[in-house]
Motif scaffolding. Structure first.
Motif, PDB file in Angstrom:
ATOM      1  N   LYS A  74       0.829  -1.213   0.000  1.00  0.00           N
ATOM      2  CA  LYS A  74       0.000   0.000   0.000  1.00  0.00           C
ATOM      3  C   LYS A  74       0.859   1.257   0.000  1.00  0.00           C
ATOM      4  N   MET A  75       1.927   1.249   0.779  1.00  0.00           N
ATOM      5  CA  MET A  75       2.773   2.432   0.890  1.00  0.00           C
ATOM      6  C   MET A  75       3.492   2.709  -0.423  1.00  0.00           C
ATOM      7  N   LEU A  76       4.004   1.678  -1.046  1.00  0.00           N
ATOM      8  CA  LEU A  76       4.693   1.862  -2.327  1.00  0.00           C
ATOM      9  C   LEU A  76       3.713   2.304  -3.416  1.00  0.00           C
ATOM     10  N   ARG A  77       2.499   1.787  -3.364  1.00  0.00           N
ATOM     11  CA  ARG A  77       1.487   2.219  -4.332  1.00  0.00           C
ATOM     12  C   ARG A  77       1.117   3.680  -4.109  1.00  0.00           C
ATOM     13  N   TYR A  78       1.080   4.100  -2.853  1.00  0.00           N
ATOM     14  CA  TYR A  78       0.802   5.504  -2.529  1.00  0.00           C
ATOM     15  C   TYR A  78       1.843   6.418  -3.171  1.00  0.00           C
ATOM     16  N   CYS A  79       3.113   6.037  -3.061  1.00  0.00           N
ATOM     17  CA  CYS A  79       4.191   6.838  -3.667  1.00  0.00           C
ATOM     18  C   CYS A  79       4.095   6.838  -5.184  1.00  0.00           C
ATOM     19  N   LYS A  80       3.836   5.676  -5.765  1.00  0.00           N
ATOM     20  CA  LYS A  80       3.750   5.581  -7.225  1.00  0.00           C
ATOM     21  C   LYS A  80       2.544   6.373  -7.743  1.00  0.00           C
ATOM     22  N   ASN A  81       1.425   6.321  -7.006  1.00  0.00           N
ATOM     23  CA  ASN A  81       0.249   7.100  -7.398  1.00  0.00           C
ATOM     24  C   ASN A  81       0.569   8.591  -7.458  1.00  0.00           C
ATOM     25  N   ASN A  82       1.282   9.078  -6.441  1.00  0.00           N
ATOM     26  CA  ASN A  82       1.616  10.494  -6.393  1.00  0.00           C
ATOM     27  C   ASN A  82       2.631  10.870  -7.474  1.00  0.00           C
ATOM     28  N   PHE A  83       3.529   9.959  -7.780  1.00  0.00           N
ATOM     29  CA  PHE A  83       4.487  10.193  -8.862  1.00  0.00           C
ATOM     30  C   PHE A  83       3.751  10.443 -10.173  1.00  0.00           C
ATOM     31  N   TYR A  84       2.823   9.546 -10.518  1.00  0.00           N
ATOM     32  CA  TYR A  84       2.094   9.703 -11.780  1.00  0.00           C
ATOM     33  C   TYR A  84       1.115  10.873 -11.728  1.00  0.00           C
ATOM     34  N   ALA A  85       0.591  11.162 -10.541  1.00  0.00           N
ATOM     35  CA  ALA A  85      -0.304  12.314 -10.416  1.00  0.00           C
ATOM     36  C   ALA A  85       0.432  13.602 -10.768  1.00  0.00           C
ATOM     37  N   GLU A  86       1.672  13.734 -10.314  1.00  0.00           N
ATOM     38  CA  GLU A  86       2.476  14.914 -10.647  1.00  0.00           C
ATOM     39  C   GLU A  86       2.810  14.938 -12.143  1.00  0.00           C
ATOM     40  N   CYS A  87       3.117  13.768 -12.683  1.00  0.00           N
ATOM     41  CA  CYS A  87       3.454  13.689 -14.109  1.00  0.00           C
ATOM     42  C   CYS A  87       2.274  14.133 -14.976  1.00  0.00           C
ATOM     43  N   PHE A  88       1.083  13.646 -14.656  1.00  0.00           N
ATOM     44  CA  PHE A  88      -0.079  13.986 -15.470  1.00  0.00           C
ATOM     45  C   PHE A  88      -0.549  15.411 -15.209  1.00  0.00           C
ATOM     46  N   ALA A  89      -0.326  15.909 -13.983  1.00  0.00           N
ATOM     47  CA  ALA A  89      -0.646  17.316 -13.708  1.00  0.00           C
ATOM     48  C   ALA A  89       0.225  18.227 -14.568  1.00  0.00           C
TER      49      ALA A  89
ATOM     50  N   TYR B 185       2.297   3.309 -17.269  1.00  0.00           N
ATOM     51  CA  TYR B 185       1.953   4.685 -17.626  1.00  0.00           C
ATOM     52  C   TYR B 185       0.541   4.753 -18.206  1.00  0.00           C
ATOM     53  N   PHE B 186       0.229   3.835 -19.102  1.00  0.00           N
ATOM     54  CA  PHE B 186      -1.090   3.811 -19.746  1.00  0.00           C
ATOM     55  C   PHE B 186      -2.189   3.532 -18.723  1.00  0.00           C
ATOM     56  N   ALA B 187      -1.946   2.578 -17.823  1.00  0.00           N
ATOM     57  CA  ALA B 187      -2.948   2.209 -16.816  1.00  0.00           C
ATOM     58  C   ALA B 187      -3.238   3.389 -15.887  1.00  0.00           C
ATOM     59  N   TYR B 188      -2.185   4.069 -15.430  1.00  0.00           N
ATOM     60  CA  TYR B 188      -2.382   5.217 -14.551  1.00  0.00           C
ATOM     61  C   TYR B 188      -3.084   6.357 -15.288  1.00  0.00           C
ATOM     62  N   ASN B 189      -2.738   6.546 -16.540  1.00  0.00           N
ATOM     63  CA  ASN B 189      -3.370   7.597 -17.338  1.00  0.00           C
ATOM     64  C   ASN B 189      -4.877   7.358 -17.441  1.00  0.00           C
ATOM     65  N   CYS B 190      -5.250   6.123 -17.707  1.00  0.00           N
ATOM     66  CA  CYS B 190      -6.669   5.773 -17.784  1.00  0.00           C
ATOM     67  C   CYS B 190      -7.349   5.959 -16.435  1.00  0.00           C
ATOM     68  N   TYR B 191      -6.668   5.560 -15.382  1.00  0.00           N
ATOM     69  CA  TYR B 191      -7.230   5.668 -14.025  1.00  0.00           C
ATOM     70  C   TYR B 191      -7.526   7.120 -13.663  1.00  0.00           C
ATOM     71  N   PHE B 192      -6.553   8.001 -13.916  1.00  0.00           N
ATOM     72  CA  PHE B 192      -6.752   9.409 -13.568  1.00  0.00           C
ATOM     73  C   PHE B 192      -7.819  10.069 -14.450  1.00  0.00           C
ATOM     74  N   ARG B 193      -7.901   9.656 -15.708  1.00  0.00           N
ATOM     75  CA  ARG B 193      -8.953  10.187 -16.572  1.00  0.00           C
ATOM     76  C   ARG B 193     -10.333   9.810 -16.055  1.00  0.00           C
ATOM     77  N   ILE B 194     -10.463   8.547 -15.657  1.00  0.00           N
ATOM     78  CA  ILE B 194     -11.744   8.069 -15.118  1.00  0.00           C
ATOM     79  C   ILE B 194     -12.097   8.825 -13.839  1.00  0.00           C
ATOM     80  N   CYS B 195     -11.089   9.062 -12.985  1.00  0.00           N
ATOM     81  CA  CYS B 195     -11.319   9.798 -11.740  1.00  0.00           C
ATOM     82  C   CYS B 195     -11.802  11.216 -12.013  1.00  0.00           C
TER      83      CYS B 195
END
Length: 326
Positions: A259-274, A300-310
């Motif tokens: 969970k902790m590593l996913r939290y960091c990775k989520n924030n990494f991609y959130a900054e990238c897409f922002a 990258y593609f999976a996170y991009n889709c996830y943030f778009r859906i959000c």
């Protein structure tokens, strides 16, 4: 618990405007068995002088002056000097409700328990240290997060912050927890992530007893450099990967680490897409940071889709709320 000493550690750097309010709010606590360690990190304003004045007035205040090396070094120095059974971090421009530490002590009964305070955000002009918002600290509402839920403290506190938490000193000493001194951002995320790995439970006090001052000139308030932010998130990610690799893992600890590593990775991609980065730029940051190989396009593609859906879901929810109000 009333006889236990709390070491309040305050990293200080050019905080003359609010430092007096901060120290007053701590020294006026209804729980008085404290040592207040002010670590001046090479301030160029009157901060050191203010600390020394309070040290002369109150023997509980001790002042450490050092060259400017950053907040991680200052906190590590404070930990090394702490004599209390518990450590409590406060930022130099914040302040406490007068019953804050007493509320923490009442709910602290184990050496592997952390008590975390809720907080509000106050403006530059506000002063919240003079009066208490609770009459009876024994009746403040709280939530107990058990071992499998400890990472939820990041959600309920709306961030991974080190300030405003009563932490057993033995937890820090036994696991040799130090703030990473090689990074200048998100150091509290890295430290908190390591500490929570060893915690059995967290008591979260829902009443806002810590007053966080919104600083319009701070790094986090003004940073629009998404590449810089993303770089630090991936640095913390790999730092934690290395740290967690070297510790023993039971069932709950494995769940926590994922969970902790996913939290960091989520924030990494959130900054990238922002920052509207394409895959090439994301891969560049990924490779420059820790030389751990290339980013994965599938990820990258999976996170991009996830943030778009959000984003779509959030817009839809806002429209529904507007319709209901009408």
């Amino acid at each position: 618990m009333e006889n236990l000493l709390i070491s309040v550690i305050i990293p200080v750097y050019n905080a003359e405007q609010f430092l007096g309010q901060c120290l007053e709010s701590i020294l006026q606590q209804t729980y008085s068995n404290l040592e207040v360690i002010c670590v001046d990190d090479g301030s160029t304003d009157a901060s050191l002088s203010i600390c020394q004045q309070y040290s002369e007035k109150d023997s509980r205040v001790q002042v450490i002056h050092k060259d400017n090396e950053g907040v991680s070094c200052a906190r590590n120095r404070g930990i090394a000097c702490a004599q209390g059974q518990f450590v409590f971090f406060v930022d130099a421009d914040d302040c406490l409700d007068k019953n804050a530490l007493k509320a923490c002590v009442i709910h602290q009964n184990r050496t592997n328990t952390i008590v975390a305070l809720n907080y509000d955000r106050i403006s530059k002009e506000e002063q919240r240290s003079e009066s208490s918002c609770v009459a009876d600290v024994r009746k403040v509402p709280f939530v107990k997060l058990k071992r499998r839920q400890v990472l939820n403290v990041v959600s309920v506190r709306r961030g991974c912050y080190i300030w405003g938490m009563l932490i057993p000193k033995v937890l820090i000493d036994n696991h040799q927890l130090n703030f990473p001194e090689k990074i200048c951002n998100l150091e509290d995320v890295a430290w908190t992530a390591m500490a929570l790995c060893y915690v059995e439970n967290i008591v979260f006090i829902e009443t806002e007893l810590y007053h966080y001052r919104k600083n319009p000139v701070s790094i986090t308030s003004n940073c629009v450099n998404y590449s810089w932010q993303a770089e630090h998130w991936i640095k913390v990610y790999w730092m934690l990967v290395d740290y967690f690799t070297g510790i023993k893992k039971d069932f709950f600890r494995r769940i926590y680490i994922r969970k902790m590593l996913r939290y960091c990775k989520n924030n990494f991609y959130a900054e990238c897409f922002a920052g509207k980065m394409d895959f090439c730029n994301v891969d560049k940051i990924y490779r420059l940071t820790e030389n751990r190989g290339h980013a994965k396009y599938s990820e990258y593609f999976a996170y991009n889709c996830y943030f778009r859906i959000c984003r779509i879901a959030n817009r839809f929810i806002k429209k529904i709320r507007k319709v209901k109000k009408i």
